[in-house]
Design an enzyme around this catalytic site. Structure first.
Site, mmCIF file in Angstrom:
data_model
loop_
_atom_site.group_PDB
_atom_site.id
_atom_site.type_symbol
_atom_site.label_atom_id
_atom_site.label_comp_id
_atom_site.label_asym_id
_atom_site.label_seq_id
_atom_site.Cartn_x
_atom_site.Cartn_y
_atom_site.Cartn_z
ATOM 1 N N CYS A 40 15.083 -67.093 5.814
ATOM 2 C CA CYS A 40 14.954 -65.691 6.220
ATOM 3 C C CYS A 40 14.420 -64.829 5.086
ATOM 4 O O CYS A 40 13.915 -63.732 5.331
ATOM 5 C CB CYS A 40 16.304 -65.153 6.684
ATOM 6 S SG CYS A 40 16.920 -65.922 8.189
ATOM 7 N N GLU B 125 23.683 -61.473 9.244
ATOM 8 C CA GLU B 125 22.523 -61.739 8.394
ATOM 9 C C GLU B 125 21.528 -62.442 9.287
ATOM 10 O O GLU B 125 21.712 -63.601 9.654
ATOM 11 C CB GLU B 125 22.913 -62.579 7.189
ATOM 12 C CG GLU B 125 21.821 -62.670 6.140
ATOM 13 C CD GLU B 125 20.858 -63.819 6.377
ATOM 14 O OE1 GLU B 125 19.687 -63.537 6.750
ATOM 15 O OE2 GLU B 125 21.250 -64.974 6.214
#
Length: 485
Positions: free
Chosen positions: A287, A253
């Site tokens: 993010c 990720e």
């Protein structure tokens, strides 16, 4: 909670069921004041190898433990996290810098993730295939083996717990390697999990200021069967390239460059609140934070005025100070990058309609990397802020005219983690969702991360998923069994 969340003797290494220190330690600082708030053991390759030895031993028996027994540990830990939420949130706020309300929300989300993992461990179903002329076939699921969780500083509680819970539920012993900026909240949460009576070696933690050395030692050992990484795209791709002769499962990720699209029929007041939350929470250090805001030309001016009102209400300060809604960036390099993006945009014709400067607080104790919440207009698609992830409290605003145009611009990035769409017309929403190349999409929703939904990105934002029914698959191998009768 009467006990301290973290010990003061640098015992932040959990190896083979025992908490211990190392020969050296490193300081942990409050990013708002730059004061030392604790120390962590500075482990090296030897400690990493010892942890993997213990994980390999534990795997022999933990893989055979009933799913309900594994789940009981996770449910017990979730209860203790809720019982200790105030102390944990205070520690998280001081170590990471985010406001106390956000820290509390993240802590409670960690408990929800453990509850979800506990249930998912009981649903690792296989299947029976239709019998052939020779006999039936079976598909079985089995734990992948010893795993390594590498977690970031921006969500140091929830990102850690999501990985640990799924691995433990699947029957895979796991070694936690938290970010060096935030090892204390990780230690507090790992302690809670270990206090449930987990067998030695099932859960371990390595804190270090030398992550490349520690991770390198683990990557060199073929007994490590799984890596789950959350962090920058650069580091994540480096992990992929460093697998060498030992092929292993890797969940990634990584970075994002999230677009948000505001169509002309959106509820502008609610959208302004959602965009402000989706951009400026955690000082934009996420993010999944909105990095590019596309607003339809017909509502641009009206929406911008509403958004400016939301941003004006933000209050900078120490995360534990009442009323603070935005804290500092994690460190000076992060601040420098944010300012570099802003200065590049301003030098090329953009305008800061609010913010655009480093923040100089009145309070002398606040010495950290603060930046004013900033909105830029007149931004074009070639500026640094349009092509790179800023990871800070700066929001560039772009104007668009058609749905086809804005979707093409939104997709024109190597990243594909999160995207956002604000609209009322369901047909438009559905067509937008189908055509956006992103793994997580919020529709009129600034926080699309939930335990029951898979979390992960497309393109250079990652592979595999965490959360949802897909999450536990990352810690399971599939076996095909053909039986001749």
């Amino acid at each position: 909670m009467t006990q301290k969340a973290v010990p003061t003797d640098c015992e932040t290494l959990l190896i083979d069921g025992t908490w211990r220190s190392a020969d050296t330690s490193f300081n942990v600082v409050d990013p708002a004041t730059l004061e030392v708030i604790g120390q962590a053991a500075d482990a090296g390759p030897n400690e990493a190898r010892q942890a993997l030895d213990a994980a390999a031993r534990a795997f022999r028996t933990w893989r055979t433990v009933a799913a309900e027994e594994r789940a009981a540990h996770l449910r017990a830990a979730a209860t203790q996290i809720r019982n200790r939420v105030d102390a944990l949130a205070d520690l998280l706020s001081r170590e990471n810098g985010k406001p106390l309300a956000e820290a509390r929300g993240e802590t409670l989300a960690s408990a929800r993730m453990l509850d979800w993992a506990a249930e998912e461990g009981r649903r690792t179903y296989g299947r029976v295939t239709p019998p052939s002329a020779n006999g039936p076939g079976f598909v079985l699921k089995s734990p992948v083996g010893p795993a390594l969780a590498i977690t970031p500083w921006n969500f140091p509680a929830s990102m850690l717990v999501r990985k640990l819970g799924l691995a433990i539920a699947a029957g895979a012993p796991i070694i936690a390697k938290p970010a060096e900026q935030t090892p204390l909240i990780a230690t507090a949460l790992v302690r809670i999990l270990q206090e449930t009576g987990l067998p030695a070696g099932v859960l371990q933690q390595i804190t270090t200021s030398r992550p490349a050395e520690v991770v390198g030692a683990l990557l060199a050992d073929k007994r490590l069967r799984k890596i789950s990484f959350t962090g920058s795209t650069e580091v994540g791709l480096g992990l992929v390239r460093s697998t060498g002769d030992h092929l292993r499962r890797i969940s990634l990720e990584m970075g994002g460059h999230s677009p948000a699209i505001v169509f002309a029929d959106a509820d502008l007041e609610a959208t302004a609140s959602g965009v402000a939350a989706g951009k400026f929470s955690n000082a934009g250090q996420s993010c999944t934070a909105i990095n590019r805001l596309y607003v339809h030309r017909d509502v641009h001016d009206e929406f911008l005025a509403l958004l400016l009102g939301k941003v004006a209400a933000l209050k900078l300060g120490h995360g534990t100070t009442p009323g603070t809604t935005m804290g500092p960036l994690i460190d000076q390099p992060g601040l420098d990058k944010v300012d570099r993006h802003v200065q590049d945009a301003l030098s090329r014709g953009a305008k800061a309609v609010t913010g655009g400067r480093r923040w100089a607080p009145d309070e002398s104790s606040l010495k950290g990397a603060f930046y004013e919440p900033t909105i830029l207009t007149g931004v074009d698609d070639t500026m640094q802020i349009s092509t790179e992830e800023t990871f800070g409290p700066v929001l560039p605003v772009y104007v668009f005219d058609t749905a086809d145009e804005v979707i093409e611009r939104a997709n024109s990035t190597d990243y594909g983690l999160a995207a956002y769409a604000y609209a009322a017309d369901f047909r438009r929403v559905w067509q937008t969702v189908e055509n956006l190349d992103f793994g997580i999409i919020g529709v009129n929703e600034p926080a699309p991360v939930r335990p029951e939904l898979p979390f992960g990105g497309m393109k250079n934002s990652g592979q595999e998923r965490e959360g949802g029914s897909e999450g536990i698959e990352a810690y399971l191998e599939t076996k095909s069994v053909a039986v001749k009768l």
